[in-house]
Design an enzyme around this catalytic site. Structure first.
Site, PDB file in Angstrom:
ATOM      1  N   SER A  96       0.688  -1.179   0.023  1.00 53.67           N
ATOM      2  CA  SER A  96       0.083   0.090   0.024  1.00 53.67           C
ATOM      3  C   SER A  96       0.940   1.290   0.105  1.00 53.67           C
ATOM      4  O   SER A  96       1.491   1.327  -1.030  1.00 53.67           O
ATOM      5  CB  SER A  96      -0.820  -0.142   1.327  1.00 53.67           C
ATOM      6  OG  SER A  96      -1.936   0.679   1.098  1.00 53.67           O
ATOM      7  N   ASP A 219      -9.878  -4.203  -5.676  1.00 50.94           N
ATOM      8  CA  ASP A 219      -9.233  -3.379  -4.520  1.00 50.94           C
ATOM      9  C   ASP A 219      -9.772  -2.044  -4.163  1.00 50.94           C
ATOM     10  O   ASP A 219      -9.991  -1.197  -5.173  1.00 50.94           O
ATOM     11  CB  ASP A 219      -7.837  -3.351  -4.655  1.00 50.94           C
ATOM     12  CG  ASP A 219      -6.738  -2.787  -3.663  1.00 50.94           C
ATOM     13  OD1 ASP A 219      -7.451  -2.174  -2.880  1.00 50.94           O
ATOM     14  OD2 ASP A 219      -5.513  -2.956  -3.738  1.00 50.94           O
ATOM     15  N   HIS A 247      -7.540  -5.616  -0.545  1.00 48.36           N
ATOM     16  CA  HIS A 247      -5.988  -4.804  -0.554  1.00 48.36           C
ATOM     17  C   HIS A 247      -4.971  -5.338   0.286  1.00 48.36           C
ATOM     18  O   HIS A 247      -4.077  -4.833   0.249  1.00 48.36           O
ATOM     19  CB  HIS A 247      -6.606  -3.263  -0.047  1.00 48.36           C
ATOM     20  CG  HIS A 247      -5.569  -2.357  -0.080  1.00 48.36           C
ATOM     21  ND1 HIS A 247      -4.840  -2.033  -1.397  1.00 48.36           N
ATOM     22  CD2 HIS A 247      -4.970  -1.793   0.896  1.00 48.36           C
ATOM     23  CE1 HIS A 247      -4.138  -1.026  -1.002  1.00 48.36           C
ATOM     24  NE2 HIS A 247      -4.113  -0.827   0.352  1.00 48.36           N
TER      25      HIS A 247
END
Lengths: 270, 364
Positions: A96, A219, A247
């Site tokens: 991320s 996602d 995610h």
């Protein structure tokens, strides 16, 4: 400063291999999030885990609102760690927001990194009038900050460490410590602002280190078009679509994620 | 579990929403209460991604906080999330969740309780706290910026006056020397006022760390006497130290203790008429050491006693009292005393004088 960096970032080093595999956690969590992944790599790599200052068991007193007011401050954490341990040929596995943090670190110290594995990367979470679709409007991020404020009203008993008994999943209690994704509320709020309001699209082209983008299906934070944008903007990038949804494939679908990384590393080594 | 799974009627119509979400984020089951809450049908929710139930902010928080907690920790409690209703409005809810193992993987069972009114109240709370925090930090920032700005030209004034007074060639007349000395005294005094402001701002921002340890009471009082005797001469008063009745030690930070006594003593001398006597005494009272400074000034009216420790409060209107200073000394002193587990108390009779007492833990 030597032991300071290692203590400051709660750096953990283990594994039988020599090539370092450095795992960088995302916003909202800490190095605990990697625990389904690391067992698969510890025989072949030197695993390095850490918490960003302000997250997990890092030294909260080292938090400096100016330094961590941009992703560069977080990138400096990574640079400090690779310098301190004098790591070379690093494979950085970043989740991320750490993807862009890792990109910035690798731009700063290109000689230390062999490859970046970016899980669900996004160089900018906001939609841009120029046509780029990050997925969110500024008002959404303001909603997130309000939501965080609310959850931190009850921080002490909500998201803070909890003692649990989990007889059905002993592997969860095995590593149970007093820090699951716990973080300081004020710091977390600033991290949210920095994460979701930064725009690092222009940095992607500066990267001289090869990249593997791991893109999830459906996602909510990093849509497929964003992962494709990253892969097409970085000079040397491979793109791999995972069947995994969500995610956090390293937590929800660790086997597929591990296999994707292994296959890629084997292919580039051959 | 297949979509449309038959739920127990009690669960289906329970007074809270119930979604069950697998670790890939797919809603496996939902009760009618939740579907009604957001104006949808069970069929429209089940087997779709949980993102469809959440506002954009809620999606981020679910993904970055709630999901990892449930996955790593197995449970989460009192998490605030905004759901997204069919009509596009946000529905604030509180969520509790536990994870459960099934043959097909981990499932997160959530309980959802709407909190519309509490949400409003919490919004107000957060807004009020932000206003208060901003005001407090703006004040401290203002104080410290202003003080720094004031200090810089002052050091120049002080430095040049000192140079002037050195007068190696002896060209200054007596009158010029006297005036220069007054300028110097004023700059020194003003510098001390600014230090007070900085101290105050610092204490309310980040407190200087105190090094609390045992201090000989006798030594503490003797040092205060030395420092205050100079000041007493300037005020044309006398300072008398009563023979010590307290043998032993107290617990405090040496610098802070002297700072407090200097402040209390300077006040006493300032408010005393010329020729008056100020008394410095020390005593042990149980497990407390008490160092008192008694003046024969105008005293403080009862209704003012409670205010004198507030910042920026100066005593005014008392006959003969000079109202110089910023009114920070007592506020700083009491903060310091309290952070050493002590306190400052005051006893005053109008027309007779005041006695300020610094109490600190005695080491018996």
């Amino acid at each position: 400063m030597s032991t300071d960096v290692l203590r400051r970032n709660n750096v953990q080093v283990f594994g039988q291999g020599t090539q370092p595999m450095l795992f960088a956690h995302g916003f909202g969590c800490d190095q605990n999030m990697w625990r389904f992944m690391t067992p698969a790599f510890e025989d072949d790599y030197r695993i390095v885990l850490f918490d960003y200052v302000g997250s997990g068991k890092s030294d909260l007193s080292a938090y400096d609102a100016d330094r961590y007011g941009s992703l560069d401050g977080y990138a400096q954490d990574i640079v400090d760690i690779v310098r301190e341990l004098d790591l070379r040929e690093v494979i950085l596995v970043a989740h991320s927001v750490s993807s862009m943090i890792g990109v910035l670190a690798a731009i700063a110290e290109p000689d230390r990194f062999a490859r970046l594995v970016l899980i669900g990367p996004s160089p900018s979470y906001l939609n841009d009038p120029d046509g780029y679709r990050g997925g969110f409007e500024r008002a959404d991020i303001e909603g997130l900050l309000n939501l965080m404020d609310k959850n931190y009203i009850g921080w002490a008993n909500t998201l803070s460490p909890m003692v649990m008994k989990n007889d059905e999943r002993p592997e969860l209690t095995k590593e149970l410590n007093d820090s699951f994704c716990s973080t300081d509320p004020v710091i977390a709020r600033q991290f949210a602002q920095v994460t979701f309001l930064s725009d690092n699209r222009a940095d992607l082209a500066k990267l001289r280190v090869p990249v593997l983008v791991l893109q999830c299906t459906d996602d909510a934070l990093a849509p497929e078009s964003v992962g494709a944008f990253v892969a097409s903007s970085v000079p040397d990038a491979a793109f791999r679509q995972l069947a995994a949804t969500g995610h956090c494939p390293h937590m929800s679908h660790p086997d597929e994620t591990i296999a994707a990384i292994r296959e890629h590393l084997a292919a580039v080594a051959a | 579990m297949s979509a449309g799974a038959t739920l127990d009627p009690i669960l289906d119509r329970a007074a809270c929403g119930y979604p069950s979400v697998d670790e890939t984020g797919i809603v496996q089951a939902v009760n009618t209460t939740l579907a009604d809450l957001i104006g949808r049908t069970r069929e429209g929710i089940e087997l779709r991604h949980v993102d469809h139930l959440l506002s954009p902010a809620g999606r981020i928080f679910y993904t970055t906080h709630l999901f990892p907690l449930l996955q790593l920790q197995g449970r989460a409690e009192e998490v605030y999330l905004p759901l997204r209703a069919e009509d596009g409005a946000d529905l604030p809810v509180l969520v509790n969740g536990v994870s459960r193992e099934t043959s097909e993987g981990t499932v997160h069972d959530l309980i959802v309780v709407p909190m519309r009114q509490r949400n409003e109240l919490e919004n107000e709370l957060i807004a009020a706290r932000q206003v208060a925090e901003q005001a407090a930090s703006a004040k401290d920032r203002f104080l410290s910026i202003v003080s720094h700005e004031l200090r810089t030209p002052l050091s120049a004034a002080r430095g040049y006056t000192e140079l002037l007074l050195r007068d190696p060639s002896g060209t200054l007349s007596d009158r010029q020397r006297k005036y220069a000395q007054r300028i110097l005294d004023s700059t020194v005094y003003q510098a001390s006022l600014i230090e007070d402001v900085l101290d105050f701002a610092a204490q309310h921002g980040q407190r200087r760390s105190l090094e609390v340890g045992p201090l000989e009471i006798e030594e503490v009082v003797a040092r205060a006497e030395t420092l205050l005797t100079v000041r007493a001469a300037e005020e044309e008063c006398t300072l008398r130290r009563e023979p010590a009745q307290a043998q032993g030690s107290l617990s405090g930070d040496p610098r802070a203790v002297q700072q407090i006594l200097l402040n209390l003593g300077t006040n006493a001398l300032k408010f005393s008429p010329p020729g008056a006597e100020v008394l410095l005494t020390a005593a042990l009272d149980g497990d407390r050491a008490a160092i008192a400074i008694q003046d024969s000034g105008p005293g403080i009216a009862h209704d003012q006693l409670s205010r004198i420790f507030e910042p920026f409060v100066r005593l005014e209107g008392s006959a003969g009292a000079r109202t110089e200073g910023l009114g920070l000394g007592l506020a700083i002193s009491r903060d310091l005393a309290r952070s050493m587990d002590g306190d400052i108390t005051v006893h005053s009779v109008v027309g007779e004088g005041s006695r300020f007492t610094l109490e600190l833990p005695a080491i018996l």
